[in-house]
Design an enzyme around this catalytic site. Structure first.
Site, PDB file in Angstrom:
ATOM      1  N   ASP A 191       0.702  -1.103   0.087  1.00 16.16           N
ATOM      2  CA  ASP A 191       0.046   0.102   0.152  1.00 16.16           C
ATOM      3  C   ASP A 191       1.138   1.343   0.017  1.00 16.16           C
ATOM      4  O   ASP A 191       1.566   1.402   0.929  1.00 16.16           O
ATOM      5  CB  ASP A 191      -0.805  -0.089   1.152  1.00 16.16           C
ATOM      6  CG  ASP A 191      -1.940  -0.979   1.105  1.00 16.16           C
ATOM      7  OD1 ASP A 191      -1.898  -1.941   0.257  1.00 16.16           O
ATOM      8  OD2 ASP A 191      -2.763  -0.965   2.099  1.00 16.16           O
ATOM      9  N   HIS A 247       4.903  -7.072   0.137  1.00 13.00           N
ATOM     10  CA  HIS A 247       4.448  -8.346  -0.253  1.00 13.00           C
ATOM     11  C   HIS A 247       5.201  -8.690  -1.534  1.00 13.00           C
ATOM     12  O   HIS A 247       5.752  -7.800  -2.481  1.00 13.00           O
ATOM     13  CB  HIS A 247       2.949  -8.470  -0.502  1.00 13.00           C
ATOM     14  CG  HIS A 247       1.872  -8.262   0.759  1.00 13.00           C
ATOM     15  ND1 HIS A 247       1.157  -9.248   1.109  1.00 13.00           N
ATOM     16  CD2 HIS A 247       2.061  -7.337   1.603  1.00 13.00           C
ATOM     17  CE1 HIS A 247       0.595  -8.825   2.144  1.00 13.00           C
ATOM     18  NE2 HIS A 247       0.991  -7.513   2.432  1.00 13.00           N
ATOM     19  N   SER A 340       9.185   4.179   4.723  1.00 12.09           N
ATOM     20  CA  SER A 340       9.956   3.348   4.088  1.00 12.09           C
ATOM     21  C   SER A 340       9.755   3.154   2.786  1.00 12.09           C
ATOM     22  O   SER A 340       8.887   3.842   2.110  1.00 12.09           O
ATOM     23  CB  SER A 340       9.885   2.085   4.857  1.00 12.09           C
ATOM     24  OG  SER A 340       8.487   1.678   5.263  1.00 12.09           O
TER      25      SER A 340
END
Length: 385
Positions: A191, A247, A340
Protein backbone atom coordinates in the site's frame (compact mmCIF):
# COMPACT_ATOMS: atom_id res chain seq x y z
CA UNK A 1 26.00 25.36 -3.62
CA UNK A 2 27.88 26.43 -0.51
CA UNK A 3 25.02 28.74 0.46
CA UNK A 4 22.68 25.74 0.60
CA UNK A 5 24.71 24.07 3.31
CA UNK A 6 24.19 24.59 7.02
CA UNK A 7 26.93 25.97 9.21
CA UNK A 8 27.67 24.69 12.70
CA UNK A 9 24.94 26.86 14.21
CA UNK A 10 22.44 25.44 11.75
CA UNK A 11 23.39 21.86 12.50
CA UNK A 12 23.09 22.33 16.26
CA UNK A 13 19.71 24.01 15.87
CA UNK A 14 18.41 21.30 13.52
CA UNK A 15 19.63 18.58 15.86
CA UNK A 16 17.83 20.27 18.77
CA UNK A 17 14.64 20.61 16.71
CA UNK A 18 14.56 16.93 15.77
CA UNK A 19 15.27 15.84 19.34
CA UNK A 20 12.56 18.18 20.62
CA UNK A 21 9.98 16.80 18.17
CA UNK A 22 10.66 13.15 19.04
CA UNK A 23 10.71 13.91 22.79
CA UNK A 24 7.37 15.71 22.57
CA UNK A 25 5.88 12.73 20.77
CA UNK A 26 7.17 10.11 23.18
CA UNK A 27 6.24 12.09 26.29
CA UNK A 28 2.63 12.65 25.21
CA UNK A 29 1.12 9.21 24.66
CA UNK A 30 -2.43 10.41 24.19
CA UNK A 31 -1.61 13.38 21.98
CA UNK A 32 -2.80 13.68 18.40
CA UNK A 33 0.32 12.75 16.34
CA UNK A 34 -0.59 15.52 13.91
CA UNK A 35 0.12 17.98 16.70
CA UNK A 36 3.62 16.55 17.31
CA UNK A 37 5.68 14.29 15.04
CA UNK A 38 3.25 14.35 12.11
CA UNK A 39 2.25 17.98 12.34
CA UNK A 40 1.84 19.12 8.71
CA UNK A 41 4.86 21.16 7.71
CA UNK A 42 2.64 23.66 5.89
CA UNK A 43 0.64 24.36 9.07
CA UNK A 44 1.07 27.80 10.66
CA UNK A 45 1.95 26.17 14.00
CA UNK A 46 4.84 24.32 12.37
CA UNK A 47 6.53 27.62 11.57
CA UNK A 48 5.92 28.99 15.07
CA UNK A 49 7.25 25.78 16.65
CA UNK A 50 10.43 25.75 14.58
CA UNK A 51 10.99 29.47 15.11
CA UNK A 52 11.47 28.77 18.81
CA UNK A 53 14.34 26.41 18.04
CA UNK A 54 15.91 27.37 14.71
CA UNK A 55 17.50 30.73 13.85
CA UNK A 56 15.27 32.84 11.57
CA UNK A 57 17.71 32.72 8.64
CA UNK A 58 17.73 28.92 8.86
CA UNK A 59 13.90 28.79 8.87
CA UNK A 60 13.73 31.14 5.88
CA UNK A 61 16.20 29.07 3.88
CA UNK A 62 14.38 25.87 4.69
CA UNK A 63 10.96 27.16 3.71
CA UNK A 64 12.21 28.65 0.44
CA UNK A 65 14.25 25.56 -0.47
CA UNK A 66 11.50 22.96 -0.09
CA UNK A 67 7.83 22.74 -0.82
CA UNK A 68 5.84 21.62 2.19
CA UNK A 69 4.42 18.44 0.67
CA UNK A 70 3.75 16.46 -2.50
CA UNK A 71 0.91 15.77 -4.89
CA UNK A 72 -0.12 12.15 -5.46
CA UNK A 73 -2.55 10.76 -8.05
CA UNK A 74 -5.37 8.42 -7.06
CA UNK A 75 -5.23 5.59 -9.60
CA UNK A 76 -8.92 4.81 -9.30
CA UNK A 77 -10.20 8.37 -9.81
CA UNK A 78 -7.29 10.03 -11.60
CA UNK A 79 -7.53 12.95 -9.17
CA UNK A 80 -4.58 14.67 -7.58
CA UNK A 81 -4.35 14.95 -3.81
CA UNK A 82 -2.03 17.14 -1.75
CA UNK A 83 -0.16 15.40 1.07
CA UNK A 84 1.56 17.75 3.48
CA UNK A 85 5.05 16.85 4.62
CA UNK A 86 5.28 15.96 8.33
CA UNK A 87 7.34 18.35 10.40
CA UNK A 88 9.93 15.68 11.27
CA UNK A 89 10.51 15.04 7.55
CA UNK A 90 10.91 18.75 6.97
CA UNK A 91 13.61 18.92 9.63
CA UNK A 92 15.20 15.79 8.17
CA UNK A 93 15.32 17.45 4.75
CA UNK A 94 17.36 20.21 6.35
CA UNK A 95 20.05 17.71 7.28
CA UNK A 96 20.59 16.86 3.62
CA UNK A 97 22.42 20.16 3.27
CA UNK A 98 24.61 20.20 6.37
CA UNK A 99 28.32 20.75 5.89
CA UNK A 100 30.74 22.03 3.29
CA UNK A 101 31.52 20.70 -0.17
CA UNK A 102 34.52 18.90 1.28
CA UNK A 103 32.52 17.31 4.08
CA UNK A 104 29.80 16.01 1.73
CA UNK A 105 27.02 16.59 4.25
CA UNK A 106 25.30 13.23 4.04
CA UNK A 107 28.51 11.40 4.88
CA UNK A 108 29.30 13.55 7.86
CA UNK A 109 29.49 11.41 10.98
CA UNK A 110 27.47 13.67 13.25
CA UNK A 111 24.56 13.71 10.82
CA UNK A 112 24.65 9.92 10.54
CA UNK A 113 24.87 9.54 14.31
CA UNK A 114 22.00 11.96 14.89
CA UNK A 115 19.62 10.14 12.55
CA UNK A 116 20.64 6.73 13.89
CA UNK A 117 20.16 7.84 17.49
CA UNK A 118 16.73 9.33 16.80
CA UNK A 119 15.59 6.26 14.83
CA UNK A 120 16.79 3.91 17.56
CA UNK A 121 15.17 6.08 20.23
CA UNK A 122 11.78 5.94 18.51
CA UNK A 123 12.08 2.19 17.92
CA UNK A 124 13.08 1.53 21.52
CA UNK A 125 10.28 3.64 22.98
CA UNK A 126 7.64 2.24 20.62
CA UNK A 127 8.55 -1.28 21.79
CA UNK A 128 7.57 -0.35 25.36
CA UNK A 129 4.14 -1.53 26.60
CA UNK A 130 3.12 2.01 27.60
CA UNK A 131 3.50 3.10 23.97
CA UNK A 132 0.05 1.55 23.43
CA UNK A 133 -1.23 5.00 24.38
CA UNK A 134 -0.14 6.25 20.96
CA UNK A 135 -2.25 3.75 19.01
CA UNK A 136 -5.77 5.20 19.19
CA UNK A 137 -4.68 8.81 18.59
CA UNK A 138 -2.71 7.61 15.54
CA UNK A 139 -5.74 5.74 14.16
CA UNK A 140 -8.04 8.70 14.72
CA UNK A 141 -5.62 11.28 13.35
CA UNK A 142 -5.07 9.40 10.08
CA UNK A 143 -8.69 8.15 9.82
CA UNK A 144 -7.69 4.49 9.92
CA UNK A 145 -10.78 3.26 11.77
CA UNK A 146 -12.35 1.57 8.72
CA UNK A 147 -9.06 -0.05 7.66
CA UNK A 148 -8.72 -1.82 11.02
CA UNK A 149 -11.48 -4.19 9.93
CA UNK A 150 -9.04 -5.49 7.28
CA UNK A 151 -6.47 -6.53 9.86
CA UNK A 152 -5.92 -9.96 11.36
CA UNK A 153 -6.26 -8.20 14.72
CA UNK A 154 -8.89 -5.42 14.32
CA UNK A 155 -8.97 -4.42 18.00
CA UNK A 156 -6.43 -1.62 18.71
CA UNK A 157 -6.36 -2.54 22.39
CA UNK A 158 -5.03 -6.03 21.68
CA UNK A 159 -1.65 -4.85 20.37
CA UNK A 160 1.25 -5.21 22.81
CA UNK A 161 2.90 -1.89 21.91
CA UNK A 162 2.85 0.77 19.22
CA UNK A 163 5.36 -1.07 17.01
CA UNK A 164 3.21 -4.20 17.24
CA UNK A 165 0.34 -2.11 15.87
CA UNK A 166 2.49 -0.30 13.33
CA UNK A 167 3.59 -3.59 11.73
CA UNK A 168 0.04 -4.99 11.94
CA UNK A 169 -0.84 -7.92 9.70
CA UNK A 170 -3.60 -7.68 7.11
CA UNK A 171 -6.01 -10.47 6.18
CA UNK A 172 -5.04 -12.01 2.81
CA UNK A 173 -8.59 -11.60 1.50
CA UNK A 174 -8.37 -7.85 2.11
CA UNK A 175 -5.72 -7.50 -0.62
CA UNK A 176 -6.60 -9.87 -3.50
CA UNK A 177 -4.09 -9.82 -6.33
CA UNK A 178 -4.99 -8.64 -9.82
CA UNK A 179 -5.49 -11.41 -12.40
CA UNK A 180 -4.49 -14.25 -10.07
CA UNK A 181 -4.60 -16.87 -12.85
CA UNK A 182 -2.11 -14.97 -15.01
CA UNK A 183 1.49 -15.79 -13.96
CA UNK A 184 2.85 -13.05 -16.20
CA UNK A 185 1.29 -10.16 -14.26
CA UNK A 186 3.37 -8.31 -11.65
CA UNK A 187 1.76 -6.39 -8.83
CA UNK A 188 2.30 -3.65 -6.29
CA UNK A 189 4.45 -4.75 -3.35
CA UNK A 190 2.75 -2.43 -0.86
CA UNK A 191 0.00 0.00 0.00
CA UNK A 192 2.02 2.94 -1.21
CA UNK A 193 2.72 5.93 -3.39
CA UNK A 194 4.28 4.33 -6.48
CA UNK A 195 6.42 5.41 -9.41
CA UNK A 196 7.25 3.16 -12.37
CA UNK A 197 10.01 3.55 -14.95
CA UNK A 198 10.60 1.35 -18.04
CA UNK A 199 14.35 1.76 -17.58
CA UNK A 200 16.64 2.69 -14.72
CA UNK A 201 18.00 5.49 -16.92
CA UNK A 202 14.53 7.04 -17.02
CA UNK A 203 14.27 6.69 -13.25
CA UNK A 204 17.49 8.63 -12.76
CA UNK A 205 16.46 11.23 -15.35
CA UNK A 206 13.02 11.99 -13.96
CA UNK A 207 13.03 10.89 -10.32
CA UNK A 208 16.28 9.81 -8.63
CA UNK A 209 18.29 13.04 -8.88
CA UNK A 210 20.79 12.58 -6.05
CA UNK A 211 24.39 11.95 -7.05
CA UNK A 212 26.02 8.58 -6.51
CA UNK A 213 23.15 6.29 -7.55
CA UNK A 214 24.22 3.12 -9.35
CA UNK A 215 22.61 -0.27 -9.55
CA UNK A 216 25.75 -1.84 -8.13
CA UNK A 217 25.64 0.40 -5.05
CA UNK A 218 21.91 -0.15 -4.53
CA UNK A 219 22.16 -3.94 -4.74
CA UNK A 220 25.62 -4.26 -3.22
CA UNK A 221 26.67 -6.73 -5.93
CA UNK A 222 28.33 -5.95 -9.26
CA UNK A 223 27.38 -9.21 -10.97
CA UNK A 224 23.76 -8.92 -9.91
CA UNK A 225 23.67 -5.33 -11.07
CA UNK A 226 24.79 -6.35 -14.57
CA UNK A 227 21.84 -8.72 -14.89
CA UNK A 228 19.49 -5.78 -14.39
CA UNK A 229 21.33 -3.34 -16.66
CA UNK A 230 18.72 -1.59 -18.80
CA UNK A 231 15.87 -3.10 -16.79
CA UNK A 232 12.75 -1.51 -15.34
CA UNK A 233 12.23 -0.12 -11.84
CA UNK A 234 9.22 0.29 -9.57
CA UNK A 235 9.54 2.46 -6.44
CA UNK A 236 6.88 2.00 -3.74
CA UNK A 237 7.02 4.60 -0.94
CA UNK A 238 5.17 3.84 2.27
CA UNK A 239 4.01 6.82 4.33
CA UNK A 240 3.80 6.30 8.12
CA UNK A 241 0.00 6.03 8.00
CA UNK A 242 0.11 3.18 5.45
CA UNK A 243 -0.22 -0.52 6.19
CA UNK A 244 3.46 -1.19 6.76
CA UNK A 245 4.22 -4.63 5.38
CA UNK A 246 5.51 -5.48 1.93
CA UNK A 247 4.40 -8.34 -0.33
CA UNK A 248 5.77 -10.35 -3.23
CA UNK A 249 5.25 -8.67 -6.62
CA UNK A 250 5.96 -12.00 -8.38
CA UNK A 251 5.95 -15.72 -7.69
CA UNK A 252 9.25 -17.58 -7.54
CA UNK A 253 12.10 -19.04 -5.50
CA UNK A 254 14.14 -17.00 -3.02
CA UNK A 255 17.75 -17.25 -4.20
CA UNK A 256 19.59 -14.70 -2.09
CA UNK A 257 19.21 -12.23 0.78
CA UNK A 258 21.74 -9.46 1.30
CA UNK A 259 21.42 -7.09 4.27
CA UNK A 260 23.22 -3.80 3.73
CA UNK A 261 23.83 -1.50 6.72
CA UNK A 262 23.28 2.18 6.20
CA UNK A 263 21.81 5.46 7.30
CA UNK A 264 18.27 6.64 8.11
CA UNK A 265 17.60 9.55 5.74
CA UNK A 266 14.11 10.59 4.75
CA UNK A 267 12.80 9.00 1.53
CA UNK A 268 10.32 11.80 0.90
CA UNK A 269 10.14 12.52 -2.86
CA UNK A 270 11.82 15.87 -2.37
CA UNK A 271 14.87 14.11 -0.94
CA UNK A 272 14.89 11.75 -3.91
CA UNK A 273 14.20 14.43 -6.55
CA UNK A 274 16.69 17.02 -5.31
CA UNK A 275 19.81 17.35 -7.43
CA UNK A 276 23.00 17.98 -5.49
CA UNK A 277 22.25 15.67 -2.57
CA UNK A 278 23.63 12.18 -2.17
CA UNK A 279 21.24 9.47 -3.29
CA UNK A 280 19.48 8.22 -0.18
CA UNK A 281 18.47 4.84 -1.65
CA UNK A 282 22.12 3.83 -1.88
CA UNK A 283 22.90 5.26 1.55
CA UNK A 284 20.04 3.94 3.66
CA UNK A 285 19.82 0.66 5.52
CA UNK A 286 18.25 -1.95 3.23
CA UNK A 287 17.77 -5.63 2.51
CA UNK A 288 17.94 -7.10 -1.01
CA UNK A 289 15.97 -10.24 -1.82
CA UNK A 290 16.63 -11.92 -5.16
CA UNK A 291 13.84 -14.12 -6.50
CA UNK A 292 14.01 -16.50 -9.48
CA UNK A 293 10.65 -15.80 -11.06
CA UNK A 294 8.20 -18.53 -11.99
CA UNK A 295 7.58 -19.55 -14.73
CA UNK A 296 10.01 -17.20 -16.48
CA UNK A 297 13.24 -18.28 -14.81
CA UNK A 298 14.45 -14.67 -14.65
CA UNK A 299 15.67 -12.75 -11.59
CA UNK A 300 13.68 -10.11 -9.74
CA UNK A 301 15.29 -7.90 -7.08
CA UNK A 302 13.10 -6.71 -4.19
CA UNK A 303 14.85 -4.06 -2.10
CA UNK A 304 13.34 -3.09 1.27
CA UNK A 305 14.74 0.33 2.20
CA UNK A 306 14.50 1.78 5.68
CA UNK A 307 14.04 5.50 6.20
CA UNK A 308 14.01 8.26 8.79
CA UNK A 309 12.87 6.95 12.20
CA UNK A 310 12.50 3.37 10.90
CA UNK A 311 13.56 1.02 13.69
CA UNK A 312 13.99 -2.22 11.77
CA UNK A 313 13.25 -4.27 8.65
CA UNK A 314 12.08 -7.81 9.36
CA UNK A 315 11.16 -10.73 7.12
CA UNK A 316 8.22 -12.85 8.26
CA UNK A 317 7.25 -16.52 8.23
CA UNK A 318 10.68 -17.76 7.16
CA UNK A 319 10.58 -16.25 3.66
CA UNK A 320 14.24 -15.26 4.01
CA UNK A 321 15.25 -18.94 4.00
CA UNK A 322 17.00 -19.62 0.70
CA UNK A 323 15.02 -21.94 -1.55
CA UNK A 324 11.66 -20.82 -0.15
CA UNK A 325 8.86 -20.74 -2.72
CA UNK A 326 6.86 -17.51 -2.58
CA UNK A 327 3.72 -16.55 -4.45
CA UNK A 328 2.60 -13.19 -5.78
CA UNK A 329 0.77 -11.23 -3.08
CA UNK A 330 2.36 -13.16 -0.20
CA UNK A 331 3.54 -11.06 2.74
CA UNK A 332 7.34 -10.91 2.84
CA UNK A 333 8.16 -8.58 5.71
CA UNK A 334 7.38 -5.63 7.95
CA UNK A 335 8.87 -2.22 8.64
CA UNK A 336 8.80 -0.92 12.19
CA UNK A 337 8.04 2.71 12.86
CA UNK A 338 8.58 5.37 10.20
CA UNK A 339 8.32 5.81 6.45
CA UNK A 340 10.02 3.35 4.14
CA UNK A 341 10.33 2.20 0.52
CA UNK A 342 10.31 -1.00 -1.52
CA UNK A 343 12.14 -0.97 -4.87
CA UNK A 344 11.46 -3.75 -7.38
CA UNK A 345 13.82 -4.22 -10.35
CA UNK A 346 13.19 -6.40 -13.40
CA UNK A 347 15.65 -7.41 -16.17
CA UNK A 348 15.40 -5.62 -19.54
CA UNK A 349 12.38 -6.69 -21.56
CA UNK A 350 10.93 -8.70 -18.68
CA UNK A 351 7.96 -6.49 -17.83
CA UNK A 352 5.90 -3.92 -19.73
CA UNK A 353 4.81 -1.49 -17.03
CA UNK A 354 1.24 -0.20 -17.14
CA UNK A 355 1.11 3.03 -19.10
CA UNK A 356 -0.94 5.03 -16.62
CA UNK A 357 1.74 4.48 -13.98
CA UNK A 358 4.54 5.37 -16.38
CA UNK A 359 2.67 8.49 -17.53
CA UNK A 360 2.13 9.68 -13.96
CA UNK A 361 5.78 9.04 -13.11
CA UNK A 362 7.43 10.62 -16.16
CA UNK A 363 5.00 13.15 -17.61
CA UNK A 364 3.30 14.23 -14.39
CA UNK A 365 6.36 13.61 -12.19
CA UNK A 366 3.94 12.34 -9.58
CA UNK A 367 3.43 9.25 -7.45
CA UNK A 368 0.31 7.08 -7.80
CA UNK A 369 -1.67 5.80 -4.82
CA UNK A 370 -1.65 1.98 -4.95
CA UNK A 371 -2.55 -1.02 -2.83
CA UNK A 372 -0.92 -4.41 -2.40
CA UNK A 373 -1.73 -6.72 -5.29
CA UNK A 374 -2.87 -4.11 -7.80
CA UNK A 375 -1.46 -4.68 -11.26
CA UNK A 376 1.75 -2.81 -12.11
CA UNK A 377 2.60 -4.50 -15.44
CA UNK A 378 2.82 -7.74 -17.38
CA UNK A 379 5.48 -9.74 -19.16
CA UNK A 380 5.00 -9.38 -22.93
CA UNK A 381 4.27 -13.09 -23.39
CA UNK A 382 1.40 -12.73 -20.99
CA UNK A 383 -0.22 -9.66 -22.48
CA UNK A 384 -3.28 -10.92 -24.27
CA UNK A 385 -4.80 -7.47 -24.69
Amino acid sequence: MASEHLNEEGFQATSAALNNITDQTLNNHGADPRSTLHRPADHEHAHSFLSKILPEHVITGLESKFHMGNYVIDRQTGQRHWEAMSIYVRVGMHLLYYGSEQEKALHWKRTLDLLREQSEKMGREYDRPDSKGHIRPFIESFHLQASMAEMVQPDPDRYACFNDFFAREIRPDARPIAEPANPHVVSSPADCRLTAFPTVDLATKYWIKGYGFTMERLLGDAAMARSFDGGSMVIARLAPQDYHRWHAPVSGTVEAIKDIPGAYYTVNPQAINEAGTLDVFCENKRSVMTVRRHPHGTPTAIVAVGAMLVGSIKYVNGVDTLGTQIHRGQCLGAFYYGGSTVIVIYPPGEVALDQDLVHNSIDEKCETLMKVGWRVGVSPVGDGN
